[in-house]
Write an enzyme that holds these catalytic residues in place. Sequence first.
Site, short mmCIF file in Angstrom:
data_model
loop_
_atom_site.label_atom_id
_atom_site.label_comp_id
_atom_site.label_asym_id
_atom_site.label_seq_id
_atom_site.Cartn_x
_atom_site.Cartn_y
_atom_site.Cartn_z
N GLY A 46 0.78 -1.14 -0.12
CA GLY A 46 -0.24 0.12 0.11
C GLY A 46 0.88 1.27 0.13
CD GLU A 47 2.37 6.25 0.64
OE1 GLU A 47 3.60 6.66 0.16
OE2 GLU A 47 2.12 6.50 1.69
CB CYS A 78 5.15 -3.89 -1.69
SG CYS A 78 5.61 -2.54 -2.64
NE ARG A 105 8.22 5.43 0.63
CZ ARG A 105 7.30 6.47 0.81
NH1 ARG A 105 7.65 7.54 1.52
NH2 ARG A 105 6.07 6.25 0.15
NE ARG A 133 3.86 4.78 -6.65
CZ ARG A 133 4.55 5.88 -6.57
NH1 ARG A 133 5.00 6.07 -7.92
NH2 ARG A 133 5.01 6.83 -5.68
CG HIS A 168 2.27 -6.37 -4.23
ND1 HIS A 168 1.84 -6.00 -3.41
CD2 HIS A 168 3.12 -5.33 -4.93
CE1 HIS A 168 1.91 -4.73 -2.90
NE2 HIS A 168 2.79 -4.46 -4.08
CD GLU A 170 -0.06 -8.82 -1.84
OE1 GLU A 170 1.02 -9.40 -1.74
OE2 GLU A 170 0.04 -7.69 -1.86
N1 GLN Z 1 5.26 2.76 -3.17
C1 GLN Z 1 4.96 2.56 -1.88
C2 GLN Z 1 5.47 2.97 -0.70
O1 GLN Z 1 6.52 3.52 -0.88
C3 GLN Z 1 4.93 0.95 -1.59
C4 GLN Z 1 4.18 0.33 -2.90
C5 GLN Z 1 3.54 -1.01 -2.78
O2 GLN Z 1 3.31 -1.27 -1.54
N2 GLN Z 1 3.09 -1.48 -3.83
O3 GLN Z 1 5.06 3.03 0.38
#
Ligand code: GLN
Length: 189
Positions: A46-47, A78, A105, A133, A168, A170
């Site tokens: 996620g983020e 991630c 990142r 990403r 990922h 999943e």
């Molecule tokens: N780019 C996201 C981050 O820096 C991580 C990307 C992801 O979990 N798919 O948090």
Amino acid sequence: MIGVFALQGAFLEHEQMLSKLGASYKEIRRKEHFTDGLDGLILPGGESTVQGKLLREEGLLGPVKEAIEGGLPVFGTCAGLILLAKRLSNDENVWLGTLDVTVRRNAYGRQLGSFRADIPFEGVGEFPAVFIRAPYVERAGEGVRILSSHAGKTVAVRQGNMLATAFHPELTEDVRIHEYFLRELCHIG
Ligand code: GLN
């Protein structure tokens, strides 16, 4: 019983993987959900900044860090890898800071924002990895085992009770890395 952090990001897909493997899980959103008796923990993609702030606001950062340091098995994918890392090379935040790695990142730049690659994964074999990403591991400490590399970059590591992937698992149909986590780290199944 596996706790899945369900604050933000791709947690449903992890839950589906666990269901396929016959493992039970509970969603963790608030401090009171993080109870004793968990056999493992999943930190989804996620983020990471959003997730880290939510963990902090919920008062979960400290208790989760302590539990991981106390040996609770954890699997970060991630953003989950970023949350676990002791050092980020292009971000001043450190969230849980339990995994002895330096992580970059959004490390693949804009053009290669998202891609798929078949990559070797130690103990599992070739795996269809999905990168979104994604970060990668720039440096790993001595106690960290590199489980997978792609194009010269480390993309999966294990340090004792901690497993983390830049990609990922999943988001595929392939349950083998989750199975590896349950078997090798959580000693389930
Ligand atoms: N780019 C996201 C981050 O820096 C991580 C990307 C992801 O979990 N798919 O948090």
